[in-house]
Scaffold this motif. Structure first.
Motif, PDB file in Angstrom:
ATOM      1  N   THR A 101      42.705  48.579  46.330  1.00 48.00           N
ATOM      2  CA  THR A 101      43.180  48.522  44.954  1.00 48.00           C
ATOM      3  C   THR A 101      44.450  48.093  44.794  1.00 48.00           C
ATOM      4  O   THR A 101      45.376  48.423  45.595  1.00 48.00           O
ATOM      5  CB  THR A 101      43.216  49.914  44.356  1.00 48.00           C
ATOM      6  OG1 THR A 101      41.742  50.759  44.839  1.00 48.00           O
ATOM      7  CG2 THR A 101      43.647  50.277  43.010  1.00 48.00           C
ATOM      8  N   THR A 152      32.498  40.844  49.355  1.00 46.45           N
ATOM      9  CA  THR A 152      33.121  41.932  48.238  1.00 46.45           C
ATOM     10  C   THR A 152      32.373  42.320  47.181  1.00 46.45           C
ATOM     11  O   THR A 152      31.623  41.596  46.296  1.00 46.45           O
ATOM     12  CB  THR A 152      34.197  40.954  47.652  1.00 46.45           C
ATOM     13  OG1 THR A 152      35.219  40.545  48.711  1.00 46.45           O
ATOM     14  CG2 THR A 152      35.219  41.678  46.768  1.00 46.45           C
ATOM     15  N   GLN A 171      32.715  43.986  43.588  1.00 46.55           N
ATOM     16  CA  GLN A 171      33.884  44.227  42.711  1.00 46.55           C
ATOM     17  C   GLN A 171      33.563  45.503  42.037  1.00 46.55           C
ATOM     18  O   GLN A 171      32.490  45.693  41.374  1.00 46.55           O
ATOM     19  CB  GLN A 171      33.844  43.108  41.601  1.00 46.55           C
ATOM     20  CG  GLN A 171      35.100  43.090  40.756  1.00 46.55           C
ATOM     21  CD  GLN A 171      36.443  42.963  41.396  1.00 46.55           C
ATOM     22  OE1 GLN A 171      36.528  42.511  42.411  1.00 46.55           O
ATOM     23  NE2 GLN A 171      37.587  43.095  40.701  1.00 46.55           N
ATOM     24  N   LEU A 197      38.303  39.779  39.156  1.00 44.45           N
ATOM     25  CA  LEU A 197      38.539  38.746  40.647  1.00 44.45           C
ATOM     26  C   LEU A 197      38.216  37.488  40.238  1.00 44.45           C
ATOM     27  O   LEU A 197      36.938  37.318  39.890  1.00 44.45           O
ATOM     28  CB  LEU A 197      37.929  39.435  41.757  1.00 44.45           C
ATOM     29  CG  LEU A 197      37.970  38.553  43.328  1.00 44.45           C
ATOM     30  CD1 LEU A 197      39.659  38.522  43.730  1.00 44.45           C
ATOM     31  CD2 LEU A 197      37.344  38.934  44.225  1.00 44.45           C
ATOM     32  N   SER A 224      37.824  33.814  42.077  1.00 45.13           N
ATOM     33  CA  SER A 224      38.015  33.156  43.350  1.00 45.13           C
ATOM     34  C   SER A 224      37.782  31.703  43.251  1.00 45.13           C
ATOM     35  O   SER A 224      36.870  31.248  42.507  1.00 45.13           O
ATOM     36  CB  SER A 224      36.889  33.798  44.242  1.00 45.13           C
ATOM     37  OG  SER A 224      35.709  33.879  43.882  1.00 45.13           O
ATOM     38  N   THR A 259      42.593  35.602  42.740  1.00 46.47           N
ATOM     39  CA  THR A 259      43.557  36.231  41.479  1.00 46.47           C
ATOM     40  C   THR A 259      42.754  37.418  41.210  1.00 46.47           C
ATOM     41  O   THR A 259      41.788  37.575  40.632  1.00 46.47           O
ATOM     42  CB  THR A 259      43.777  35.209  40.383  1.00 46.47           C
ATOM     43  OG1 THR A 259      44.041  34.013  40.735  1.00 46.47           O
ATOM     44  CG2 THR A 259      44.675  35.860  39.427  1.00 46.47           C
ATOM     45  N   THR A 260      43.631  38.426  41.121  1.00 41.69           N
ATOM     46  CA  THR A 260      42.994  39.899  40.598  1.00 41.69           C
ATOM     47  C   THR A 260      43.794  40.277  39.465  1.00 41.69           C
ATOM     48  O   THR A 260      45.138  39.821  39.225  1.00 41.69           O
ATOM     49  CB  THR A 260      43.455  40.894  41.665  1.00 41.69           C
ATOM     50  OG1 THR A 260      45.066  41.001  42.103  1.00 41.69           O
ATOM     51  CG2 THR A 260      42.679  40.601  42.988  1.00 41.69           C
ATOM     52  N   SER A 261      43.143  41.002  38.530  1.00 45.52           N
ATOM     53  CA  SER A 261      43.814  41.530  37.251  1.00 45.52           C
ATOM     54  C   SER A 261      44.546  42.915  37.549  1.00 45.52           C
ATOM     55  O   SER A 261      44.155  43.369  38.607  1.00 45.52           O
ATOM     56  CB  SER A 261      42.672  41.635  36.261  1.00 45.52           C
ATOM     57  OG  SER A 261      41.565  42.795  36.558  1.00 45.52           O
ATOM     58  N   HIS A 292      42.666  46.337  39.583  1.00 48.27           N
ATOM     59  CA  HIS A 292      41.510  45.494  40.360  1.00 48.27           C
ATOM     60  C   HIS A 292      41.296  46.565  41.433  1.00 48.27           C
ATOM     61  O   HIS A 292      42.160  47.077  42.049  1.00 48.27           O
ATOM     62  CB  HIS A 292      42.148  44.082  41.125  1.00 48.27           C
ATOM     63  CG  HIS A 292      41.262  43.646  42.239  1.00 48.27           C
ATOM     64  ND1 HIS A 292      40.130  43.123  42.111  1.00 48.27           N
ATOM     65  CD2 HIS A 292      41.582  43.918  43.603  1.00 48.27           C
ATOM     66  CE1 HIS A 292      39.593  42.852  43.358  1.00 48.27           C
ATOM     67  NE2 HIS A 292      40.313  43.478  44.192  1.00 48.27           N
ATOM     68  N   SER A 345      38.222  46.675  44.917  1.00 50.88           N
ATOM     69  CA  SER A 345      36.906  45.884  45.507  1.00 50.88           C
ATOM     70  C   SER A 345      36.700  46.563  46.839  1.00 50.88           C
ATOM     71  O   SER A 345      37.694  47.328  47.433  1.00 50.88           O
ATOM     72  CB  SER A 345      37.115  44.274  45.758  1.00 50.88           C
ATOM     73  OG  SER A 345      37.465  43.704  44.564  1.00 50.88           O
TER      74      SER A 345
END
Length: 319
Positions: A58, A83, A85, A90, A92, A117-119, A122, A124
């Motif tokens: 996280t 992964t 989500q 995410l 990629s 890039t994660t918001s 996030h 996973s």
């Protein structure tokens, strides 16, 4: 799951710096860059089920860059990262393919240069799986890395729920059962990827993907004694003649492949101490054989020993 690290309670000015240092200490080959100014929060949780190590990550909005030099220093070429989500978004980028994963999606990443890039918010669930296990059925990982497996893949919801439930009940499972459950989970992931690859395959590789999907289906249904070439063709959505042609192009026969996989599964179970108390007839039926006599005849033809003798030799460590 066991919490290995959390920024909870840390001062907001230090949390991201400590998080970055923590990932570096775990030898993760990435460079992190923050994407917003909100208080940064992150957590690493882990669990082991059978042969699988699962990590729930996280974190806030960040960009993670991986270079070739960083990967070579870690040396993890033998595995692929799967992964699930769970929350947030995410993005990629790998192997010239960019994709977006939202809650409920799955993506596979390789140990090659890429950007993630994660918001904010996030989360996973990560698994590292043997590369050979996936590529032996699906082909080169470059066919499916950074490819979103979404809700249009029917088996994905089943796979995701399976792993989340498996984490919850892991402490209730005997070691041998946990190993078998982890193997089932891997088969579900392979089935999801095979189905996704078949959705948008270019025509030149469509035949290869059909065969790969067929082989994945066989692995998942070895215990079904009614599984035969016509049923497999129906499951793949092609004619029996077309499926036979695709196997013949690769020097194989469908029925031979099915029996080979059943015999291989039987041999593995006869060598497994977790199955030592399972009667030979029950084991044979579980591998798709309709009766014990048929199983014994085919098994001896293949392995040179009757099933009972094979089991005794394997458990005694005889060559």
């Amino acid at each position: 799951m066991q919490t290995l690290f959390s920024t909870e309670g840390m001062h907001r000015e230090n949390s991201f710096k400590i998080w970055r240092e923590t990932l570096s200490d775990r030898s993760l080959p990435i460079e992190l860059e923050r994407l917003d100014d909100v208080p940064f929060q992150a957590t690493i949780e882990t669990a082991t089920v059978g042969s699988l190590d699962l990590t729930r990550l996280t974190q806030g909005a960040v960009r993670a860059n991986t270079s070739r030099d960083m990967i070579q220093r870690r040396g993890q070429d033998g595995t692929l990262i799967v992964t699930f989500q769970l929350a947030g978004v995410l993005t990629s980028l790998q192997d010239d393919r960019s994709s977006v994963q939202r809650a409920g999606d799955l993506v596979v990443l390789d140990h090659r240069p890429g950007v993630l890039t994660t918001s904010a918010g996030h989360q996973s669930l990560y698994l590292e799986l043997p590369r050979e296990r996936l590529e032996s059925v699906l082909g080169s990982a470059r066919l499916f890395t950074s490819m979103t497996v979404g809700a249009d893949v029917g088996a994905l919801s089943l796979a995701r729920t399976f792993f989340l439930d498996l984490i919850k009940i892991r402490r209730q499972l005997a070691p041998d059962t946990a190993i078998r459950m982890s193997e089932i989970g891997i088969d579900l992931i392979v089935a999801c990827l095979a189905e996704r690859l078949a959705h948008e395959a270019p025509r030149p590789v469509h035949g290869t993907l059909v065969v790969q999907r067929a082989k994945a289906y066989v692995e998942a249904h070895l215990g079904d004694p009614s599984l035969d070439p016509p049923q497999l063709a129906v499951a793949m959505g092609v004619s029996l003649r077309r499926l036979q042609e695709l196997f013949h192009e690769r020097g194989q026969h469908i029925s031979d492949w099915i029996w080979d996989r059943r015999l291989a599964a039987a041999a593995n179970r006869l060598s497994d101490r977790g199955f030592v108390h399972v009667p030979i007839g029950t084991l044979a039926y579980g591998c798709g054989f309709a009766n014990q006599a048929h199983f014994s005849r085919r098994f001896k033809e293949r392995h040179g020993l009757a099933p009972r003798a094979y089991r005794q030799a394997a458990l005694l460590g005889a060559p």
